[in-house]
Design a protein around this motif. Sequence first.
Motif, mmCIF file in Angstrom:
data_model
loop_
_atom_site.group_PDB
_atom_site.id
_atom_site.type_symbol
_atom_site.label_atom_id
_atom_site.label_comp_id
_atom_site.label_asym_id
_atom_site.label_seq_id
_atom_site.Cartn_x
_atom_site.Cartn_y
_atom_site.Cartn_z
ATOM 1 N N ASN A 92 0.883 -1.463 -0.141
ATOM 2 C CA ASN A 92 -0.301 0.025 -0.117
ATOM 3 C C ASN A 92 0.910 1.246 0.246
ATOM 4 O OD1 ASN A 92 0.951 -0.054 2.634
ATOM 5 N ND2 ASN A 92 -1.024 0.156 3.460
ATOM 6 N N LYS A 93 2.071 1.052 -0.169
ATOM 7 C CA LYS A 93 2.932 2.347 -0.517
ATOM 8 C C LYS A 93 2.703 3.042 -1.911
ATOM 9 C CE LYS A 93 6.012 2.359 3.296
ATOM 10 N NZ LYS A 93 7.228 1.150 3.272
ATOM 11 N N HIS A 104 1.320 -4.865 -7.318
ATOM 12 C CA HIS A 104 0.016 -4.691 -7.695
ATOM 13 C C HIS A 104 -0.514 -5.612 -8.927
ATOM 14 C CE1 HIS A 104 -0.223 -1.868 -4.400
ATOM 15 N NE2 HIS A 104 -1.433 -2.177 -4.124
ATOM 16 N N HIS A 112 -12.335 -3.134 -4.520
ATOM 17 C CA HIS A 112 -12.224 -2.533 -2.908
ATOM 18 C C HIS A 112 -13.642 -1.940 -2.947
ATOM 19 C CE1 HIS A 112 -8.193 -3.037 -4.211
ATOM 20 N NE2 HIS A 112 -7.945 -3.294 -2.878
#
Length: 470
Positions: free
Chosen positions: A9-10, A17, A392
């Motif tokens: 998640n950086k 990803h 998401h």
Amino acid sequence: MSVQTQAPNKAFSGYYHRDVPEEDAELTHVGPGTPCGEYLRRFWHPVFWSSELKDLPKRIRILGEDLVIFRDGRGEIGLLALHCSHRGTSLEYGMVEGHGIRCCYHGWLYDVDGRLLEAPGEPPDSTLSERIVHGAYPTLDYHGLVFAYMGPPESRPDFPIYDSFELPGYHLAPSSRPKRDELSIDSANWLQLAENNIDVVHAVFLHYPEVARAVLAQHRPSANSDLSMDDYFNRGLPGWDAALARVRDEFQHEIIEWQESPLGVLATEARPSGDLVWVRLTDYILPNVSQFPPHRYEKAAEEVEFEPPDMTGWTVPIDDTHTIDFSFRHVRDGDSPVWSGAFAQAGNVKINRGVLRSNASLERSYEERQRQPGDYEAQQSQRAIAVHAAEHLGSTDRGVVLVRKMIREGIRAVQAGREPLRPTAGTDGRVATYCRNTILNVPSTNGGSARREQLRSTMRGIADAVLRKG
Ligand code: FES
Ligand SMILES: [Fe+2]
């Protein structure tokens, strides 16, 4: 040497990803023998347009099965397995006769129920025709759409007649076949198209700014090579920003909820317009049917007790990655069957909303579709089969979550040997549905959160009353 790993998640972590998980096969695969395919085969689905059945048989594909459809001289509709039971020639080259269809290769003649009526090359004492039955499915011509039931004969339900089909003062107009076949087929899985129908939030962000996008196109170098990026950023974009801010602000005043109904899922929306409250109820009817009330792009102007759906639509799988839509418009007697909201105009800018809600969008250039994307661009580009494990989901996806949950329950019921939840007719033989617009005068007692509570309780009151009627 130790290798430093980076949390996915950086920022700038695309490397972590890249993997795309598998699609949810249980919910998306529709071929014979698949769990979802078996579930969908417990329902009637529209498969063709009645007015298109003329002298030539039509080759179609539904739920991963290749079929031929025709209407014989008695007016009976046949929906048969495509390949002749003799040696496999396609019946699309057959002859539609007074009674059934005859294969071109050796002349075998089939009835609409699949019985072999004649094998003319065989000797007179041949018993072939008693021993051979060709694959055939029952059909029903209802108001211009041909529906078929492709499941086990012993599980066949009655054809559901929704109360919205028989509203006094209204009649049904079937959707028509597009000019070109490819314009009737979406290149995407059925579920992402079906669940879009309960995703009422997409209408706000994809559809409401349609006119603003068309206005912005007047400042885009891609639409007019005389323009510069300065035109785009400094003369076009401020107008777009303001339009989007307006859509966003109005949306903040809107209340949306989803709940299970006896049919599937009911979406309820409440929008304020001065003292008026517009409450909009949308039906998702399992497994793939939706009913929409008219969309009021302008604000509500007066009280309306009951405005019925203007459309009932079916999202029918052709196979895992192709889908076809059929629909009825509910047309007030004496009105034109053309959707009254099809066109919008602002100044000299005119848009065709009908195109933006269908794959007629494919008739536009690629750049035009990039400038003004519609449902087709949004849904087909989710991938051929949308990947749920890569999503998401937010609070506005609750309707989608509910639909997937209920479809999964239906699939698992069938897998366990039970019948899935299916529409049930009342004593009048009609299936009660809930879709409608209601506009009420609810003077604001107070602003802010009190007004929101007023909207919410008005909306819930209407939904409760409507659900009780079922
Ligand atoms: S293949 Fe159809 S009759 Fe022979
Ligand atoms: Fe849409």
